[in-house]
Scaffold this active site. Structure first.
Site, PDB file in Angstrom:
ATOM      1  N   LYS A   2      12.675  -2.721  -8.698  1.00 12.98           N
ATOM      2  CA  LYS A   2      13.287  -1.982  -7.594  1.00 12.98           C
ATOM      3  C   LYS A   2      13.684  -2.972  -6.491  1.00 12.98           C
ATOM      4  O   LYS A   2      14.695  -2.797  -5.828  1.00 12.98           O
ATOM      5  CB  LYS A   2      12.299  -0.962  -7.042  1.00 12.98           C
ATOM      6  CG  LYS A   2      12.745  -0.449  -5.703  1.00 12.98           C
ATOM      7  CD  LYS A   2      12.137   0.857  -5.368  1.00 12.98           C
ATOM      8  CE  LYS A   2      12.557   1.253  -3.982  1.00 12.98           C
ATOM      9  NZ  LYS A   2      12.016   0.312  -2.984  1.00 12.98           N
TER      10      LYS A   2
ATOM     11  N   HIS B  60       3.847   1.434  -8.108  1.00 13.42           N
ATOM     12  CA  HIS B  60       2.748   0.459  -8.005  1.00 13.42           C
ATOM     13  C   HIS B  60       1.783   0.594  -9.192  1.00 13.42           C
ATOM     14  O   HIS B  60       1.305  -0.392  -9.736  1.00 13.42           O
ATOM     15  CB  HIS B  60       1.943   0.692  -6.720  1.00 13.42           C
ATOM     16  CG  HIS B  60       2.732   0.571  -5.454  1.00 13.42           C
ATOM     17  ND1 HIS B  60       3.013   1.643  -4.645  1.00 13.42           N
ATOM     18  CD2 HIS B  60       3.284  -0.507  -4.844  1.00 13.42           C
ATOM     19  CE1 HIS B  60       3.699   1.249  -3.598  1.00 13.42           C
ATOM     20  NE2 HIS B  60       3.888  -0.054  -3.687  1.00 13.42           N
TER      21      HIS B  60
ATOM     22  N   GLY C 239       0.797  -1.226   0.000  1.00 15.63           N
ATOM     23  CA  GLY C 239       0.000   0.000   0.000  1.00 15.63           C
ATOM     24  C   GLY C 239       0.827   1.272   0.000  1.00 15.63           C
ATOM     25  O   GLY C 239       2.017   1.268  -0.287  1.00 15.63           O
TER      26      GLY C 239
ATOM     27  N   HIS D 279       2.180   4.520  -5.052  1.00 12.11           N
ATOM     28  CA  HIS D 279       2.820   5.588  -5.826  1.00 12.11           C
ATOM     29  C   HIS D 279       2.915   5.107  -7.274  1.00 12.11           C
ATOM     30  O   HIS D 279       2.415   4.014  -7.604  1.00 12.11           O
ATOM     31  CB  HIS D 279       4.190   5.942  -5.246  1.00 12.11           C
ATOM     32  CG  HIS D 279       5.093   4.740  -5.071  1.00 12.11           C
ATOM     33  ND1 HIS D 279       5.605   4.045  -6.130  1.00 12.11           N
ATOM     34  CD2 HIS D 279       5.532   4.103  -3.957  1.00 12.11           C
ATOM     35  CE1 HIS D 279       6.353   3.050  -5.690  1.00 12.11           C
ATOM     36  NE2 HIS D 279       6.316   3.046  -4.369  1.00 12.11           N
TER      37      HIS D 279
ATOM     38  N   GLN E 111       7.434 -10.221   7.416  1.00 14.96           N
ATOM     39  CA  GLN E 111       8.642  -9.858   6.681  1.00 14.96           C
ATOM     40  C   GLN E 111       9.384  -8.671   7.293  1.00 14.96           C
ATOM     41  O   GLN E 111      10.344  -8.174   6.722  1.00 14.96           O
ATOM     42  CB  GLN E 111       8.324  -9.611   5.204  1.00 14.96           C
ATOM     43  CG  GLN E 111       7.519  -8.366   4.925  1.00 14.96           C
ATOM     44  CD  GLN E 111       7.006  -8.354   3.494  1.00 14.96           C
ATOM     45  OE1 GLN E 111       6.228  -9.209   3.086  1.00 14.96           O
ATOM     46  NE2 GLN E 111       7.464  -7.396   2.701  1.00 14.96           N
TER      47      GLN E 111
HETATM   48  P1  AMP Z   1       5.730  -2.602  -1.794  1.00 12.02           P
HETATM   49  O1  AMP Z   1       4.384  -1.988  -1.597  1.00 12.02           O
HETATM   50  O2  AMP Z   1       6.870  -1.701  -1.461  1.00 12.02           O
HETATM   51  O3  AMP Z   1       5.833  -3.981  -1.189  1.00 12.02           O
HETATM   52  O4  AMP Z   1       5.858  -2.830  -3.358  1.00 12.02           O
HETATM   53  C1  AMP Z   1       4.905  -3.579  -4.057  1.00 12.02           C
HETATM   54  C2  AMP Z   1       5.403  -3.846  -5.439  1.00 12.02           C
HETATM   55  O5  AMP Z   1       5.653  -2.616  -6.102  1.00 12.02           O
HETATM   56  C3  AMP Z   1       6.734  -4.622  -5.448  1.00 12.02           C
HETATM   57  O6  AMP Z   1       6.717  -5.563  -6.498  1.00 12.02           O
HETATM   58  C4  AMP Z   1       7.735  -3.550  -5.682  1.00 12.02           C
HETATM   59  O7  AMP Z   1       8.914  -4.005  -6.301  1.00 12.02           O
HETATM   60  C5  AMP Z   1       6.967  -2.642  -6.624  1.00 12.02           C
HETATM   61  N1  AMP Z   1       7.563  -1.299  -6.618  1.00 12.02           N
HETATM   62  C6  AMP Z   1       7.842  -0.522  -5.539  1.00 12.02           C
HETATM   63  N2  AMP Z   1       8.460   0.619  -5.922  1.00 12.02           N
HETATM   64  C7  AMP Z   1       8.574   0.540  -7.281  1.00 12.02           C
HETATM   65  C8  AMP Z   1       9.133   1.407  -8.270  1.00 12.02           C
HETATM   66  N3  AMP Z   1       9.688   2.566  -7.965  1.00 12.02           N
HETATM   67  N4  AMP Z   1       9.071   1.004  -9.558  1.00 12.02           N
HETATM   68  C9  AMP Z   1       8.517  -0.195  -9.907  1.00 12.02           C
HETATM   69  N5  AMP Z   1       7.978  -1.039  -9.019  1.00 12.02           N
HETATM   70  C10 AMP Z   1       8.004  -0.683  -7.733  1.00 12.02           C
END
Ligand code: AMP
Length: 288
Positions: A149, A37, A31, A34, A61
């Protein structure tokens, strides 16, 4: 757009979708959405009839002393963003829904893990594969979308899917960046103004290291040393690691003779940022 919190409700909806022959794309997140996502959602929209977004800050995690309690959350804003971007189902479970009792069968990641973030976050990837296995079984997707990322996460999930014959297709999506090169992250809001100005240096330093390879440098040690020096001069953040490994195997190499990842993690006052570049033996970017 449906918003569901209970696993039974999701099961019923997915069964209906499957009966109709719809393909399902799944975007797992924690969540505070940005543009990174959103890019994953856009990719999922292009390639599937239905798109599921999960928002779950997975306690498993997070290690002791990490930012589980302070992880940024904004459910209303996320729901609006999901709706605007054409998500069909938002799955919003609570920790009690995902883990109603202590698990009797635990998952342990044994390779691709004692390096990069796995080294400084023991148990992190065990928590990641546990929650993803549950989410895959709940959402039964055809395609699942992950951002580069978190390149180590992509490598670990790739191993999970292959090891356990999970019938899902993994689709890595390139990192979305701010104009100045900083990788978009939910955690960026915790940077001070000064830190925010310095943080693009992480990606700059990795690109500097990559360019050395492009110019013919093959020695891992020299590339890491030069990248570290470059970064130290540009930020007061404390470097957690700079590593250069084969990708996606994440094995140690001495010379750059295959696809590799050059990755860094940097501690600022209230946040730890990560970034990477994946490139060929000749320095050409695969994922930047
Ligand atoms: P998170 O909410 O941080 O667990 O991220 C969820 C998904 O979004 C994961 O697969 C991340 O790798 C991806 N994600 C987060 N930041 C970026 C970004 N700047 N560019 C591309 N994918 C992203």
């Amino acid at each position: 757009m449906k918003v569901l919190r209970e696993i039974d409700q999701v099961n019923t909806l997915i069964s209906e979708w499957k009966k109709n022959g719809y393909t399902i794309g799944f975007v797992p997140t924690m969540g505070y959405l940005h543009e990174g996502h959103i890019r994953l959602i856009e990719e999922a929209k292009k390639e599937n009839d239905k798109v599921i977004l999960s928002i779950f800050v997975n306690p498993l995690q997070f290690g002791e002393g990490e930012d589980l309690d302070t992880y940024p959350r904004d459910e209303d804003r996320d729901r609006n963003a999901a709706e605007e971007n054409g998500v069909d189902l938002v799955f919003l479970p609570t920790p009690g829904t995902m883990y109603p009792q202590p698990l009797s069968v635990l998952m342990t990641v044994t390779s691709r893990t004692n390096v990069l973030c796995g080294k400084s976050r023991p148990g992190h990837f065990d928590g990641v594969v546990t929650v993803l296995t549950k989410l895959f079984n709940i959402t039964r997707p055809d395609n699942v979308y992950f951002g580069m990322k978190d390149a180590q996460q992509v490598a670990v999930v790739d191993a999970l899917i292959k090891d356990y014959n999970i019938p899902v297709h993994l689709i890595p999506v390139p990192t979305v960046r701010e104009q100045d090169g900083l990788a978009k992250s939910s955690r960026n809001v915790r940077l001070s103004d000064e830190e925010r100005k310095e943080a693009p240096a992480i990606q700059e330093s990795l690109q500097y290291g990559r360019k050395l390879v492009k110019e013919g440098q093959k020695s891992k040690e020299l590339i890491i040393e030069a990248t570290e020096k470059f970064l130290e001069q540009k930020t007061r953040g404390k470097i957690d690691y700079i590593e250069l490994l084969s990708y996606p195997e994440l094995e140690s190499i001495e010379n750059i003779d295959r696809p590799v990842i050059l990755a860094a993690a940097v501690f600022y006052d209230h946040v730890r940022l990560i970034d990477n570049v994946v490139f060929n033996h000749d320095g050409h970017v695969i994922y930047g």
